[in-house]
Design an enzyme around this catalytic site. Structure first.
Site, PDB file in Angstrom:
ATOM      1  NE  ARG A   6      39.867  88.828  78.955  1.00  0.00           N
ATOM      2  CZ  ARG A   6      39.576  89.570  79.680  1.00  0.00           C
ATOM      3  NH1 ARG A   6      40.340  89.901  80.844  1.00  0.00           N
ATOM      4  NH2 ARG A   6      38.510  90.559  79.554  1.00  0.00           N
ATOM      5  CE1 TYR A  13      32.291  81.710  82.692  1.00  0.00           C
ATOM      6  CE2 TYR A  13      33.568  83.362  81.874  1.00  0.00           C
ATOM      7  CZ  TYR A  13      33.180  82.719  82.744  1.00  0.00           C
ATOM      8  OH  TYR A  13      34.077  82.341  84.049  1.00  0.00           O
ATOM      9  CD  GLU A  66      12.896  83.600  70.558  1.00  0.00           C
ATOM     10  OE1 GLU A  66      13.067  84.251  71.636  1.00  0.00           O
ATOM     11  OE2 GLU A  66      11.816  83.569  69.745  1.00  0.00           O
ATOM     12  CD  GLU A  73      11.591  87.414  78.252  1.00  0.00           C
ATOM     13  OE1 GLU A  73      10.773  87.494  77.376  1.00  0.00           O
ATOM     14  OE2 GLU A  73      11.839  86.358  78.956  1.00  0.00           O
ATOM     15  CD  GLU A  82       7.161  93.931  93.632  1.00  0.00           C
ATOM     16  OE1 GLU A  82       5.876  93.870  93.330  1.00  0.00           O
ATOM     17  OE2 GLU A  82       7.740  93.011  94.333  1.00  0.00           O
ATOM     18  CD1 TRP A  83       3.371  95.468  85.317  1.00  0.00           C
ATOM     19  CD2 TRP A  83       3.570  97.641  85.610  1.00  0.00           C
ATOM     20  NE1 TRP A  83       2.860  96.105  83.991  1.00  0.00           N
ATOM     21  CE2 TRP A  83       2.999  97.199  84.188  1.00  0.00           C
ATOM     22  CE3 TRP A  83       3.653  99.063  85.961  1.00  0.00           C
ATOM     23  CZ2 TRP A  83       2.836  98.578  83.447  1.00  0.00           C
ATOM     24  CZ3 TRP A  83       3.354  99.868  85.146  1.00  0.00           C
ATOM     25  CH2 TRP A  83       3.008  99.816  84.043  1.00  0.00           C
ATOM     26  CG  HIS A  84       9.374 100.492  86.539  1.00  0.00           C
ATOM     27  ND1 HIS A  84       9.458 101.269  85.530  1.00  0.00           N
ATOM     28  CD2 HIS A  84       9.790 101.239  87.536  1.00  0.00           C
ATOM     29  CE1 HIS A  84      10.010 102.734  85.931  1.00  0.00           C
ATOM     30  NE2 HIS A  84      10.158 102.444  87.185  1.00  0.00           N
ATOM     31  CE  LYS A  91      10.394  91.078  81.641  1.00  0.00           C
ATOM     32  NZ  LYS A  91       9.868  89.723  82.450  1.00  0.00           N
ATOM     33  CG  ASP A  92       5.509  94.895  76.206  1.00  0.00           C
ATOM     34  OD1 ASP A  92       5.573  93.762  76.707  1.00  0.00           O
ATOM     35  OD2 ASP A  92       4.526  95.435  76.605  1.00  0.00           O
TER      36      ASP A  92
HETATM   37  N1  LIG Z   1       8.513  93.964  85.771  1.00  0.00           N
HETATM   38  C1  LIG Z   1       7.672  94.218  84.771  1.00  0.00           C
HETATM   39  N2  LIG Z   1       7.360  95.359  84.792  1.00  0.00           N
HETATM   40  C2  LIG Z   1       6.347  95.948  83.791  1.00  0.00           C
HETATM   41  N3  LIG Z   1       5.763  94.809  82.775  1.00  0.00           N
HETATM   42  C3  LIG Z   1       6.245  93.340  83.106  1.00  0.00           C
HETATM   43  C4  LIG Z   1       7.160  93.050  83.911  1.00  0.00           C
HETATM   44  N4  LIG Z   1       7.346  91.697  83.617  1.00  0.00           N
HETATM   45  C5  LIG Z   1       6.758  91.537  82.792  1.00  0.00           C
HETATM   46  N5  LIG Z   1       5.743  92.544  82.461  1.00  0.00           N
HETATM   47  C6  LIG Z   1       4.935  92.337  80.986  1.00  0.00           C
HETATM   48  O1  LIG Z   1       4.244  90.894  81.073  1.00  0.00           O
HETATM   49  C7  LIG Z   1       4.785  90.589  79.831  1.00  0.00           C
HETATM   50  C8  LIG Z   1       5.252  89.124  79.841  1.00  0.00           C
HETATM   51  O2  LIG Z   1       6.524  88.973  80.738  1.00  0.00           O
HETATM   52  P1  LIG Z   1       7.320  87.878  80.699  1.00  0.00           P
HETATM   53  O3  LIG Z   1       8.495  88.059  81.696  1.00  0.00           O
HETATM   54  O4  LIG Z   1       6.432  86.796  81.508  1.00  0.00           O
HETATM   55  O5  LIG Z   1       7.830  87.483  79.385  1.00  0.00           O
HETATM   56  P2  LIG Z   1       7.380  86.534  78.443  1.00  0.00           P
HETATM   57  O6  LIG Z   1       6.992  87.321  77.063  1.00  0.00           O
HETATM   58  O7  LIG Z   1       6.127  85.817  78.938  1.00  0.00           O
HETATM   59  O8  LIG Z   1       8.468  85.465  78.086  1.00  0.00           O
HETATM   60  P3  LIG Z   1       8.747  84.110  78.342  1.00  0.00           P
HETATM   61  O9  LIG Z   1       7.338  83.359  78.822  1.00  0.00           O
HETATM   62  O10 LIG Z   1       9.113  83.665  76.997  1.00  0.00           O
HETATM   63  O11 LIG Z   1       9.740  84.040  79.315  1.00  0.00           O
HETATM   64  C9  LIG Z   1       5.954  91.480  79.088  1.00  0.00           C
HETATM   65  O12 LIG Z   1       6.020  91.486  77.699  1.00  0.00           O
HETATM   66  C10 LIG Z   1       5.498  92.785  79.850  1.00  0.00           C
HETATM   67  O13 LIG Z   1       4.292  93.280  79.000  1.00  0.00           O
END
Ligand SMILES: Nc1ncnc2c1ncn2[C@@H]1O[C@H](COP(=O)(O)OP(=O)(O)OP(=O)(O)O)[C@@H](O)[C@H]1O
Length: 124
Positions: A6, A13, A66, A73, A82-84, A91-92
């Site tokens: 295990r 993994y 990272e 992500e 969808e955007w939320h 993510k930010d």
């Molecule tokens: N589902 C979501 N809801 C709201 N905002 C989002 C969503 N997905 C992405 N975002 C916004 O878009 C930005 C970029 O997201 P993305 O998933 O493309 O990541 P990234 O920073 O480009 O990472 P990478 O390109 O390294 O995978 C996020 O930082 C966030 O502000």
């Protein structure tokens, strides 16, 4: 005590997670290349063990964050395709954590490398 099957699979993994992240995340690949260059420079300049240890620590911090950022992500994309606004915060904030660690790692790198590099260049 012998490691169990295990424990071996958990390790596998974890390696799969690192490989998958390396394949998809170009920032992680960039930080890995930077880490190899920094370690090679530290060895070439024969930096003291404590400085090497500090560099390894900050490298581990940036690379680990990272990987956590990649995980966050993926979870956000799964939970909120969808955007939320909460997805955006998650993510930010995760990206912000990597940025903070990278800025401080760069500052530590400058503090550690400044004198040895000036000495190597023959500058005062
Ligand atoms: N589902 C979501 N809801 C709201 N905002 C989002 C969503 N997905 C992405 N975002 C916004 O878009 C930005 C970029 O997201 P993305 O998933 O493309 O990541 P990234 O920073 O480009 O990472 P990478 O390109 O390294 O995978 C996020 O930082 C966030 O502000």
């Amino acid at each position: 005590m012998k490691p169990s099957r295990r424990e071996f699979s958990s390790f596998g993994y974890a390696l799969e997670g690192i490989v998958a992240s390396l394949k998809t995340q170009r920032h992680l690949r960039f930080h890995c290349v930077a880490a190899v260059i920094v370690i090679a420079a530290a060895i070439a300049l024969s930096l003291p063990v404590r400085d090497m240890a500090l560099l390894l620590l900050v490298i581990a911090l940036v690379l680990s964050l990272e990987l956590v950022n990649t995980a966050i992500e993926a979870v956000v994309d799964l939970a909120a395709p969808e955007w939320h606004h909460l997805g955006k915060i998650a993510k930010d904030a995760a990206a912000g954590a990597v940025l903070v660690a990278a800025i401080f790692a760069a500052a530590i790198g400058i503090l550690i490398f400044y004198k040895p590099v000036m000495h190597w260049l023959g500058l005062p």
